[in-house]
Structures are given as C-alpha cells and as structure tokens.
Scaffold this active site. Structure first.
Site, PDB file in Angstrom:
ATOM      1  N   ILE A 284      38.800  41.932  41.556  1.00 26.75           N
ATOM      2  CA  ILE A 284      39.046  42.837  42.678  1.00 26.75           C
ATOM      3  C   ILE A 284      38.683  42.168  43.995  1.00 26.75           C
ATOM      4  O   ILE A 284      39.461  42.180  44.951  1.00 26.75           O
ATOM      5  CB  ILE A 284      38.236  44.142  42.528  1.00 26.75           C
ATOM      6  CG1 ILE A 284      38.691  44.924  41.290  1.00 26.75           C
ATOM      7  CG2 ILE A 284      38.373  45.010  43.783  1.00 26.75           C
ATOM      8  CD1 ILE A 284      37.856  46.173  41.028  1.00 26.75           C
ATOM      9  N   ALA A 285      37.490  41.582  44.059  1.00 29.72           N
ATOM     10  CA  ALA A 285      37.026  40.989  45.315  1.00 29.72           C
ATOM     11  C   ALA A 285      35.967  39.943  45.009  1.00 29.72           C
ATOM     12  O   ALA A 285      35.340  39.957  43.946  1.00 29.72           O
ATOM     13  CB  ALA A 285      36.457  42.063  46.243  1.00 29.72           C
TER      14      ALA A 285
ATOM     15  N   GLY B  72      32.654  38.016  47.064  1.00 30.51           N
ATOM     16  CA  GLY B  72      31.813  37.935  48.239  1.00 30.51           C
ATOM     17  C   GLY B  72      30.873  36.758  48.163  1.00 30.51           C
ATOM     18  O   GLY B  72      30.990  35.899  47.278  1.00 30.51           O
ATOM     19  N   GLY B  73      29.912  36.714  49.086  1.00 24.91           N
ATOM     20  CA  GLY B  73      29.006  35.584  49.133  1.00 24.91           C
ATOM     21  C   GLY B  73      28.041  35.530  47.975  1.00 24.91           C
ATOM     22  O   GLY B  73      27.578  34.461  47.585  1.00 24.91           O
TER      23      GLY B  73
ATOM     24  N   VAL C 118      33.532  40.940  42.088  1.00 29.86           N
ATOM     25  CA  VAL C 118      33.729  42.272  41.546  1.00 29.86           C
ATOM     26  C   VAL C 118      35.029  42.285  40.751  1.00 29.86           C
ATOM     27  O   VAL C 118      36.056  41.771  41.210  1.00 29.86           O
ATOM     28  CB  VAL C 118      33.776  43.331  42.668  1.00 29.86           C
ATOM     29  CG1 VAL C 118      33.994  44.728  42.078  1.00 29.86           C
ATOM     30  CG2 VAL C 118      32.486  43.301  43.487  1.00 29.86           C
TER      31      VAL C 118
ATOM     32  N   LYS D 216      30.198  44.154  39.035  1.00 29.48           N
ATOM     33  CA  LYS D 216      29.811  43.082  39.936  1.00 29.48           C
ATOM     34  C   LYS D 216      28.946  42.087  39.186  1.00 29.48           C
ATOM     35  O   LYS D 216      27.973  42.466  38.532  1.00 29.48           O
ATOM     36  CB  LYS D 216      29.046  43.632  41.152  1.00 29.48           C
ATOM     37  CG  LYS D 216      28.725  42.552  42.188  1.00 29.48           C
ATOM     38  CD  LYS D 216      28.161  43.152  43.471  1.00 29.48           C
ATOM     39  CE  LYS D 216      27.904  42.078  44.522  1.00 29.48           C
ATOM     40  NZ  LYS D 216      27.415  42.652  45.797  1.00 29.48           N
TER      41      LYS D 216
ATOM     42  N   ASP E 189      23.940  45.565  57.079  1.00 27.63           N
ATOM     43  CA  ASP E 189      25.256  44.930  57.180  1.00 27.63           C
ATOM     44  C   ASP E 189      26.358  45.991  57.218  1.00 27.63           C
ATOM     45  O   ASP E 189      27.322  45.939  56.450  1.00 27.63           O
ATOM     46  CB  ASP E 189      25.464  43.975  55.998  1.00 27.63           C
ATOM     47  CG  ASP E 189      26.494  42.885  56.295  1.00 27.63           C
ATOM     48  OD1 ASP E 189      26.749  42.613  57.484  1.00 27.63           O
ATOM     49  OD2 ASP E 189      27.030  42.310  55.332  1.00 27.63           O
TER      50      ASP E 189
END
Length: 226
Positions: free
Chosen positions: A41-42, A44-45, A49, A64, A159
């Site tokens: 799905i995604a 990140g740093g 996910v 995740k 954030d």
C-alpha cells in the site's frame, strides 16, 4: 578460460526482485503470523504498509512492517514498538485501531490495523483543489478531536501534515490521523527530545514549530502549530 573468468567477473544492476529482497519487502502471499500479504500500500521512512488477509476469517486488514534495513538497529526497533504502544493507549474514532501485533520469521516486528479505503489529504487536495471553509472545517474538526485525545493521554504527534491525515471514500467522509512513529510521550523518556539523533529533531521541516526545529523541549503546542 580467460573469457570464462571475464564473464563470471562481470557486474550487473540488481533486479527489482533482488532490491526488494535486500530491503526486506514482502511479496504477495508472504505469511506473517495469521496473515497473508495481498499487495503493498505505502512505504515510509520506518516501515512498509501492506494490504493483508487474516487466514482464519478472510478479513481485510492493513499491516505495517519495520524495514529490513532498520531491523538491526535496537533504537529503530524500540521506536517502532513505541508507535504500537502509543496508538494502543488511544481509543478514538479519528485514530486507526490496532488489532494485532507479531513478528516475522526473521524477527522483524509488525502490527495489524484496520484497512482504510481512501486517500491522504495531500493527495485529495491535489485532486480536488482548494476546499471551501466548510469543507476544510469538516476535515479539520476530526483531526483536532484526535489530537485532543492524544494530548489528553500525554502524547504529542510531532508530524501533523497532509500525508498523515487519511480521508475515506464515500459519504460521510471519515478522517483518521495516521503515523505516530515519531510521537513523544509527555512523560520522562530518553532525554528532552526522545528518540532523536543528537542535534537533529524528528519531523517534517515545513510544518515544524521553531522549538521543534531547534530540538528543545516541546509540548502539545507543536501539533497546534503544524
């Protein structure tokens, strides 16, 4: 023989599959406890996910997983586990719910949460353009409510930005505040700035309050500023 040696010594670029393996990315069908990976799905740093299915019930979930390149760092593992702890402290309709926690066969931690169908606020703005004041308030009110719950529980998000606000498809729109990966507890933890590298405060520069940029003591007002 010289020709054979030359061919064997040739270098080449890693294939997509080799690059994914070196980063610890999970292929479709990979098992993680009682779950099977469907699709990414995604990324990140800190982690990636995935959409996944619970094998026992077939339920659609999101999972995740800590990046493979970070798993050797006790600090990053601790930060990932802290994210789970932080979200589990909160029970709010504007904050994603965690269902389960586990470890991959290689020891990397993961957690399973509700699957969301929609897009992030920054993408929505690019697609739909400027919102009317009424539309903006409809989206900001649940974010403020989620932050209020976090602050009441002693948690600073640190954030708050468009890519960390998720808006569901359909009507009425549901809004979720995502990614508590760099959240800070307002109780004593690892020094005044928490999980940071010396002299470097975590966050996104364009939405950070001055005291956050300077790495000094912070409180809930940095989320209001963002």
């Amino acid at each position: 023989m010289d020709g054979l040696a030359t061919r064997n010594d040739e270098t080449r670029a890693f294939s997509l599959e080799e690059r994914s393996f070196s980063r610890g990315e999970l292929p479709c069908g990979a098992r993680a406890g009682d779950y099977s990976v469907v699709t990414p799905i995604a990324r990140g740093g800190c982690g990636a996910v995935y959409e996944a299915r619970q094998l026992r019930t077939g339920a659609r979930v999101a999972m995740k997983v800590l990046h493979g390149t970070l798993a050797a760092s006790p600090k990053m593992v601790k930060r990932f586990l802290r994210e789970i702890e932080v979200v589990r402290r909160l029970n709010h309709p504007g904050i994603v719910e965690i269902y389960d926690v586990g470890e991959l066969a290689d020891g990397r931690p993961f957690y399973v949460m509700e699957h969301l169908d929609g897009l992030t606020l920054d993408v929505l703005l690019r697609q739909e353009g400027r919102f009317s004041p009424e539309q903006a308030l409809d989206l900001l009110e649940p974010v403020c409510s989620a932050l209020d719950a976090a602050h009441a529980a002693g948690i600073i998000h640190r954030d708050v930005k468009g890519s960390n606000i998720f808006v569901s498809r359909g009507a009425p729109r549901k809004v979720k505040l995502l990614d508590f990966g760099i959240a800070k507890l307002m109780e004593a933890e690892d020094g005044p700035t928490g999980f940071t590298t010396a002299g470097r405060a975590p966050g996104t520069l364009t939405i950070m309050a001055p005291e956050q940029i300077l790495g000094g003591p912070i409180d809930a007002r940095v989320d209001v500023y963002a």
